[in-house]
Scaffold this active site. Sequence first.
Site, PDB file in Angstrom:
ATOM      1  N   GLU A  39       0.793  -1.009  -0.256  1.00  0.00           N
ATOM      2  CA  GLU A  39       0.139   0.424  -0.010  1.00  0.00           C
ATOM      3  C   GLU A  39       0.627   1.578  -0.022  1.00  0.00           C
ATOM      4  OE1 GLU A  39      -3.594   0.536  -0.661  1.00  0.00           O
ATOM      5  OE2 GLU A  39      -3.552  -2.152  -1.061  1.00  0.00           O
ATOM      6  N   CYS A 194     -11.828   2.573 -15.518  1.00  0.00           N
ATOM      7  CA  CYS A 194     -11.617   3.816 -15.134  1.00  0.00           C
ATOM      8  C   CYS A 194     -10.588   4.431 -15.346  1.00  0.00           C
ATOM      9  CB  CYS A 194     -12.984   3.760 -13.955  1.00  0.00           C
ATOM     10  SG  CYS A 194     -13.256   6.044 -14.569  1.00  0.00           S
ATOM     11  N   CYS A 201     -14.766   2.734 -20.979  1.00  0.00           N
ATOM     12  CA  CYS A 201     -16.686   2.997 -20.592  1.00  0.00           C
ATOM     13  C   CYS A 201     -17.777   1.829 -20.677  1.00  0.00           C
ATOM     14  CB  CYS A 201     -17.740   4.453 -20.569  1.00  0.00           C
ATOM     15  SG  CYS A 201     -16.257   5.989 -19.994  1.00  0.00           S
ATOM     16  N   CYS A 204     -17.536  -1.221 -18.338  1.00  0.00           N
ATOM     17  CA  CYS A 204     -17.530  -0.665 -16.507  1.00  0.00           C
ATOM     18  C   CYS A 204     -19.341  -0.777 -16.081  1.00  0.00           C
ATOM     19  CB  CYS A 204     -17.565   0.871 -16.859  1.00  0.00           C
ATOM     20  SG  CYS A 204     -17.427   1.518 -15.322  1.00  0.00           S
ATOM     21  N   CYS A 210     -23.953   6.600 -14.780  1.00  0.00           N
ATOM     22  CA  CYS A 210     -22.154   7.517 -14.667  1.00  0.00           C
ATOM     23  C   CYS A 210     -23.020   8.230 -14.172  1.00  0.00           C
ATOM     24  CB  CYS A 210     -20.722   6.310 -15.303  1.00  0.00           C
ATOM     25  SG  CYS A 210     -19.508   8.154 -15.463  1.00  0.00           S
TER      26      CYS A 210
HETATM   27  S1  SF4 Z   1     -18.403   4.392 -16.531  1.00  0.00           S
HETATM   28 FE1  SF4 Z   1     -17.792   5.702 -15.488  1.00  0.00          FE
HETATM   29  S2  SF4 Z   1     -16.794   5.191 -14.162  1.00  0.00           S
HETATM   30 FE2  SF4 Z   1     -17.112   3.974 -15.724  1.00  0.00          FE
HETATM   31  S3  SF4 Z   1     -15.213   3.289 -16.677  1.00  0.00           S
HETATM   32 FE3  SF4 Z   1     -16.571   4.827 -17.615  1.00  0.00          FE
HETATM   33  S4  SF4 Z   1     -16.026   6.782 -16.079  1.00  0.00           S
HETATM   34 FE4  SF4 Z   1     -15.821   5.528 -15.488  1.00  0.00          FE
END
Ligand code: SF4
Length: 348
Positions: A39, A194, A201, A204, A210
Amino acid sequence: MPNSTANFAERLLAWYATDGRKGLPWQRNREPYPIWISEIMLQQTQVTTVIPYFERFLHQFPNIAVLAQAPIDDVLYLWTGLGYYARARNLHKAAQQIQKNHAGQFPHTLDQVVELPGVGLSTAGAILSFAFGQTHTILDGNVKRVLSRHGAVEGWPGKTQVHNTLWEIADELTPKDQTAQYNQAIMDLGATLCRRSKPDCPRCPVKQDCSALTKNAVAQYPVPKPKTKKPVRQTFMLISINEQQEVLLERRPPVGIWGGLWCFPEADETAQLTISQQLSQFRHTFSHYHLDITPVIINSKVKPNSNNNVEEPRPTQWCNPSAPPAVGYAAPVKKLLAMLANQPIVLS
Ligand code: SF4
C-alpha cells in the site's frame, strides 16, 4: 455480466468476481506486513513498477523485526528509483515504532494504524480491510477518479472541500459486508477500466448511472489541478575525483529533499572552487519545481563543503562509480554515477 439494477457495490462485486486482479504478489496471503508495504509503495506509483521493488523488499526484509533492525541505507538502497523517499524513511520508522509499542505485531485498530508515520486514513483503512476483513472506507487515487466521474463531482480533488465530498460518497457506497473485496474492486476498476486516459466505459459495471458518461464529459473529471508554472532552481553538483577514480559522496540530512540519500555535494555558485571541467546541464523535476543541475569536476584537493555552520557535518565516502555501494542514491546522482562509470574522467 452484472445486473444493471443492482446497487453500486453489488455490481462492482459481481464484476470483481470475474474481472478483478487476483494474482498480485501482495495478495498471496492476508498478512498485514506485505499488504502494508504494498500500500505504501502503491502511493504515487503504478502496479507494474511496484512489483519488482516489492519482491526485492520482501526478500531482504521479510518481516517487521528485520525491517526495524536494518540500517536506513539498506532500506533507501532498495527504494532507489521508486521516488518519494519519505515513504521509505517512514516505513523504517514505523517498523521500529511497531516493535516498540506493539510488541512487533502490526496493530489492529484504525487509531493505532494512523499513528504510524506515513499512513493516512485511506491507507490504514485499506490495510485493515485487506488484512483483517474490517469495514473501512478508502479513497486512494484510483477511487477518487472513479467517484469523481461516477458522481460528476466538481472541483479539483486536492481541495479539502472536494476531498471531503468524495470521502462522504465513498463512505456511503462502501458495504458493511465484503468490504475487502469491494475496496479491491473499486481500486481495480480505477486501475483497469476507469483509467486516467482512455477509460473503457463500455465494459464498466457502473456505466448505467455514471454521471460523467451520461453528460458525455468523462474527460472533464476528475477536475485537474489548477495550472501553476513550476519555478526553476539551479544547483551545481561538485564531483571530486581521487587518483583511484573514486568520487566523493555525502549523505544528506534525514529530512528534506533526498533526505538520507547519498549525493554529490552541492553549491549554489562555484566562484570559490577550482573547476577542471563542466559537464552538460540536465533537469530533474520535482512535484513543485524543476531543478537544473550542472555537474562540475572540481580539483580533488579542494574539500567540498556544502554544509553551513548550523548543520551537523555530513558523512562522506569515496565511491567507485562502477561498483557503487548498496546505499540509497538520488536519481540524478545514480545517473551521473552510471555516466562516470561508462566514460571515466581522466584528470590532467
Ligand atoms: S462509465 Fe464512468 S465510472 Fe465507468 S469507466 Fe466510464 S467514466 Fe469510469
